[in-house]
Scaffold this active site. Structure first.
Site, mmCIF file in Angstrom:
data_model
loop_
_atom_site.group_PDB
_atom_site.id
_atom_site.type_symbol
_atom_site.label_atom_id
_atom_site.label_comp_id
_atom_site.label_asym_id
_atom_site.label_seq_id
_atom_site.Cartn_x
_atom_site.Cartn_y
_atom_site.Cartn_z
ATOM 1 N N ARG A 141 15.744 72.142 54.352
ATOM 2 C CA ARG A 141 15.097 71.531 53.185
ATOM 3 C C ARG A 141 13.974 70.638 53.668
ATOM 4 O O ARG A 141 14.193 69.749 54.488
ATOM 5 C CB ARG A 141 16.084 70.725 52.343
ATOM 6 C CG ARG A 141 15.600 70.571 50.883
ATOM 7 C CD ARG A 141 16.468 69.634 50.062
ATOM 8 N NE ARG A 141 16.407 68.293 50.608
ATOM 9 C CZ ARG A 141 17.464 67.499 50.775
ATOM 10 N NH1 ARG A 141 18.661 67.879 50.426
ATOM 11 N NH2 ARG A 141 17.312 66.295 51.307
ATOM 12 N N GLU A 164 10.323 64.478 55.650
ATOM 13 C CA GLU A 164 11.033 65.002 56.822
ATOM 14 C C GLU A 164 11.423 66.446 56.569
ATOM 15 O O GLU A 164 11.396 66.925 55.437
ATOM 16 C CB GLU A 164 12.293 64.177 57.116
ATOM 17 C CG GLU A 164 13.316 64.255 56.005
ATOM 18 C CD GLU A 164 14.743 63.943 56.454
ATOM 19 O OE1 GLU A 164 15.021 63.913 57.662
ATOM 20 O OE2 GLU A 164 15.587 63.752 55.564
ATOM 21 N N ASN A 220 14.635 68.920 57.148
ATOM 22 C CA ASN A 220 16.065 68.934 57.481
ATOM 23 C C ASN A 220 16.485 70.310 57.968
ATOM 24 O O ASN A 220 16.309 71.294 57.257
ATOM 25 C CB ASN A 220 16.896 68.597 56.247
ATOM 26 C CG ASN A 220 16.588 67.207 55.711
ATOM 27 O OD1 ASN A 220 16.963 66.207 56.301
ATOM 28 N ND2 ASN A 220 15.875 67.140 54.598
ATOM 29 N N SER A 258 21.656 69.221 51.565
ATOM 30 C CA SER A 258 22.653 69.069 50.495
ATOM 31 C C SER A 258 22.053 69.225 49.103
ATOM 32 O O SER A 258 20.848 69.394 48.948
ATOM 33 C CB SER A 258 23.311 67.702 50.633
ATOM 34 O OG SER A 258 22.308 66.713 50.597
ATOM 35 N N LYS A 274 13.146 63.473 63.922
ATOM 36 C CA LYS A 274 11.895 62.824 63.522
ATOM 37 C C LYS A 274 10.903 62.754 64.682
ATOM 38 O O LYS A 274 9.694 62.732 64.487
ATOM 39 C CB LYS A 274 12.193 61.432 62.972
ATOM 40 C CG LYS A 274 12.542 61.479 61.493
ATOM 41 C CD LYS A 274 13.921 61.045 61.158
ATOM 42 C CE LYS A 274 14.233 61.323 59.715
ATOM 43 N NZ LYS A 274 15.648 61.509 59.441
ATOM 44 N N LYS A 291 11.462 54.802 62.001
ATOM 45 C CA LYS A 291 12.639 55.681 61.865
ATOM 46 C C LYS A 291 13.295 56.010 63.206
ATOM 47 O O LYS A 291 12.617 56.431 64.126
ATOM 48 C CB LYS A 291 12.229 57.012 61.222
ATOM 49 C CG LYS A 291 11.626 56.899 59.844
ATOM 50 C CD LYS A 291 11.436 58.295 59.262
ATOM 51 C CE LYS A 291 10.809 58.229 57.886
ATOM 52 N NZ LYS A 291 10.675 59.580 57.304
ATOM 53 N N GLU A 319 20.041 61.144 60.650
ATOM 54 C CA GLU A 319 20.007 61.842 59.366
ATOM 55 C C GLU A 319 21.040 61.217 58.443
ATOM 56 O O GLU A 319 21.985 60.595 58.894
ATOM 57 C CB GLU A 319 20.372 63.320 59.554
ATOM 58 C CG GLU A 319 19.503 64.084 60.530
ATOM 59 C CD GLU A 319 18.067 64.152 60.086
ATOM 60 O OE1 GLU A 319 17.817 64.195 58.869
ATOM 61 O OE2 GLU A 319 17.188 64.148 60.959
ATOM 62 N N GLY A 320 20.875 61.463 57.146
ATOM 63 C CA GLY A 320 21.928 61.094 56.207
ATOM 64 C C GLY A 320 21.645 59.828 55.414
ATOM 65 O O GLY A 320 22.426 59.425 54.576
ATOM 66 N N ARG A 380 14.584 64.433 43.504
ATOM 67 C CA ARG A 380 15.376 63.201 43.423
ATOM 68 C C ARG A 380 14.457 62.087 42.967
ATOM 69 O O ARG A 380 13.308 62.024 43.385
ATOM 70 C CB ARG A 380 15.969 62.850 44.787
ATOM 71 C CG ARG A 380 17.104 63.761 45.189
ATOM 72 C CD ARG A 380 17.509 63.531 46.624
ATOM 73 N NE ARG A 380 16.434 63.880 47.543
ATOM 74 C CZ ARG A 380 16.498 63.716 48.861
ATOM 75 N NH1 ARG A 380 17.561 63.177 49.412
ATOM 76 N NH2 ARG A 380 15.482 64.073 49.621
HETATM 77 P P1 ADP Z 1 17.122 60.607 56.373
HETATM 78 O O1 ADP Z 1 17.112 61.666 57.405
HETATM 79 O O2 ADP Z 1 18.037 59.497 56.665
HETATM 80 O O3 ADP Z 1 17.275 61.184 55.003
HETATM 81 P P2 ADP Z 1 14.327 60.201 55.658
HETATM 82 O O4 ADP Z 1 13.213 60.301 56.604
HETATM 83 O O5 ADP Z 1 14.464 61.328 54.699
HETATM 84 O O6 ADP Z 1 15.668 59.954 56.472
HETATM 85 O O7 ADP Z 1 14.174 58.854 54.861
HETATM 86 C C1 ADP Z 1 15.080 58.448 53.843
HETATM 87 C C2 ADP Z 1 14.324 58.088 52.577
HETATM 88 O O8 ADP Z 1 13.387 57.033 52.820
HETATM 89 C C3 ADP Z 1 13.502 59.229 52.016
HETATM 90 O O9 ADP Z 1 14.278 60.043 51.169
HETATM 91 C C4 ADP Z 1 12.369 58.504 51.290
HETATM 92 O O10 ADP Z 1 12.762 58.129 49.984
HETATM 93 C C5 ADP Z 1 12.188 57.238 52.104
HETATM 94 N N1 ADP Z 1 11.080 57.461 53.063
HETATM 95 C C6 ADP Z 1 11.171 58.017 54.285
HETATM 96 N N2 ADP Z 1 9.960 58.102 54.876
HETATM 97 C C7 ADP Z 1 9.079 57.581 54.011
HETATM 98 C C8 ADP Z 1 7.653 57.366 54.040
HETATM 99 N N3 ADP Z 1 6.934 57.702 55.094
HETATM 100 N N4 ADP Z 1 7.089 56.786 52.958
HETATM 101 C C9 ADP Z 1 7.813 56.423 51.890
HETATM 102 N N5 ADP Z 1 9.152 56.586 51.798
HETATM 103 C C10 ADP Z 1 9.789 57.157 52.848
HETATM 104 MG MG MG Z 2 16.045 62.581 54.023
#
Ligand code: ADP
Ligand code: MG
Length: 484
Positions: free
Chosen positions: A130, A150, A152, A157, A319, A377, A381-382, A460
């Site tokens: 995803r 990101e 996945n 999920s 990442k 970051k 994940e998660g 979402r």
């Molecule tokens: P995880 O692997 O824990 O899901 P993500 O990179 O998807 O990590 O980050 C979690 C959440 O944080 C994302 O679903 C998003 O809402 C927010 N987020 C992550 N990166 C960004 C970004 N560059 N700008 C704005 N919001 C972000």
């Molecule tokens: Mg995510």
């Protein structure tokens, strides 16, 4: 920009009408499986109670052109990640530095190296991915584009809940028409979403390619994941539509009960041969509390079962890889079609290393000076692991230079907001919201591409002021796009 991007939304309704929609939404959800398990203090025994899933009452407006642009990227990303997972030089170069300061990545990498050395028993891999995006409106531009949050490669999920939420919205829009004639509320503007069936279809195809009709699919589920219903829907679909049996095991159980056929490397558990090992868990360190779990990972990786994902796929889903791909010229090395490379690159937000390279040092300086522009970051994940804006400087100052290399820095994407109403634990909440679009991808390949498909979508939505986006973590609700 942010306030006017989606005018006059959601439709204006009287409190009475809203209340009846609220009731309809709750009852539809409970009667159609758009549900989650309640927190332990509200639950009945034997996991026998549910509550409606956190959802938006109305679908959220999303620019149509941009939606289809995101969809178009998916097959290109699918293929890219497959190629990267098979590129030993790339994996070594990118991951090795991280292994020194990140034990979880180190354990995965050790398994990766061991299998590389022993020889890979199963050339086919299955990817159920995803890719997540936020909308971005460049300054002075009238049109939005998507920027990737990101990609996945493990445990993607919400495939079933996202489909069901689209169906709920179809129904609620029909109901709303009865008391509101807003032009926006067109059923035709809700795109079809095959996320409910695309993932099991991918697993079924991999099972077929494995070629032992008596084999079964094994789903790795641990802890919280056992409570999510998307993995159950996959199970129902496999059995009902594809006549494939599925067993569910934790890594600890696999360690105890699993063995390899010494001749064929077939993975055997409960006297059954496993055709496909599908990880609906296993993405985080806490899911590997002891050596047993790691032994199970190694056993699976050594086996002939088709893995979703392989350890290599999991490693290229980090990442760090996303950040390295964004460096000048890197993506273009692996996506040789220039038009495709350009499309992918246009979806990259600013990404920076935080290691001891000169780029890393420059990024540290930038983040200390303008923390409000960034998110930091780790390789996790998660949800719930990122460090946002003002929390970045203290973190950077606290950790050593070598620890820094297990993090990346990313531009904070600031999507336009819109107003919507969400429904959580029976209550409506109105406010400024932002949405995150996920596109599922299904890929099967070895040296060749066998399947490369788009697998539906997920939207979402969360309050404007919330940093994190997870639904399971309680920040966001499940939504569906209303294409405008
Ligand atoms: P995880 O692997 O824990 O899901 P993500 O990179 O998807 O990590 O980050 C979690 C959440 O944080 C994302 O679903 C998003 O809402 C927010 N987020 C992550 N990166 C960004 C970004 N560059 N700008 C704005 N919001 C972000
Ligand atoms: Mg995510």
């Amino acid at each position: 920009m942010s306030k006017s991007f989606f005018p006059e939304y959601p439709p204006n309704l009287s409190n009475d009408n809203l209340q009846s929609l609220q009731e309809l939404a709750i009852d539809w959800s409970l009667s159609h499986g758009l549900v989650i398990r309640p927190p332990t203090n509200l639950a009945l025994s034997n996991n026998s109670s549910v509550m409606h899933a956190p959802i938006s009452l109305f679908p959220s407006p999303f620019p149509k052109k941009t939606f289809y642009q995101a969809i178009e990227l998916q097959p290109v990303f699918n293929l890219l990640f497959h190629k990267l997972s098979r590129n030993h030089e790339f994996i070594t170069q990118v991951i090795e530095e991280v292994t020194k300061v990140d034990d979880f990545i180190d354990e995965l990498y050790k398994i990766y190296l061991k299998i590389k050395e022993e020889g890979i028993a199963q050339p086919i891999s299955l990817g159920l991915h995803r890719s997540d995006y936020l909308l971005h409106v460049p300054q002075d531009a009238s049109e939005a584009n998507v920027l990737q949050v990101e990609f996945n490669t493990i445990s993607s999920s919400f495939s079933s809940l996202s489909f069901l939420t689209g169906e709920l919205h179809r129904y609620l829009l029909e109901s709303t028409k009865y008391f509101n004639s807003s032009e926006l509320l067109k059923i035709d503007s809700l795109p079809l979403n095959d996320a409910m069936t695309s993932l099991p279809k991918g697993i079924a195809k991999a099972h077929e390619l494995y070629g032992s009709p008596n084999a079964v699919v094994m789903m790795v589920v641990i802890g919280e994941e056992r409570n999510a219903f998307d993995q159950r829907w996959i199970e129902y679909n496999l059995l009902n539509n594809h006549k494939i049996h599925i067993i569910r095991k934790t890594l600890a159980e696999i360690d105890q009960q699993g063995k390899l056929d010494p001749e064929t490397h077939a993975l055997i558990i409960d006297d059954k041969e496993i055709s496909v090992t599908y990880f609906r868990s296993g993405y985080a360190p806490e899911l590997h509390p002891t050596k047993k779990e790691w032994d199970a990972r190694l056993l699976i990786e050594r086996s002939k079962s088709i893995k979703c994902p392989t350890v290599a796929y999991q490693l290229v889903g980090t990442k760090k890889v996303q950040q390295v791909l964004a460096m000048p010229g890197v993506l273009e090395k692996y996506v040789t079609n220039a038009t495709d490379a350009k499309k992918l690159r246009a979806s990259f937000a600013g990404l920076y290393p935080l290691d001891s390279s000169s780029e890393g040092e420059a990024a540290v300086k930038l983040a200390l000076e303008n923390p409000e522009r960034f998110v930091m970051k780790p390789q996790r994940e998660g949800g719930g692991n990122n460090i946002y804006t003002k929390d970045i400087p203290p973190k950077l100052l606290e950790i050593s230079t070598s620890e820094r290399s297990s993090y990346i820095l990313m531009d904070l994407i600031q999507p336009p907001s819109m107003r919507n109403i969400i429904l959580r634990q029976g209550e409506l909440v109105k406010g400024e919201m932002i949405s995150e679009l996920g596109i599922y991808g299904v890929f099967i390949g070895n040296d060749d591409v066998i399947v490369n498909e788009i697998g539906g979508h997920l939207l979402r939505t969360k309050g404007r002021e919330t940093n994190e986006g997870g639904v399971a973590t309680g920040f966001a609700v499940i939504d569906s796009p209303l294409l405008v």
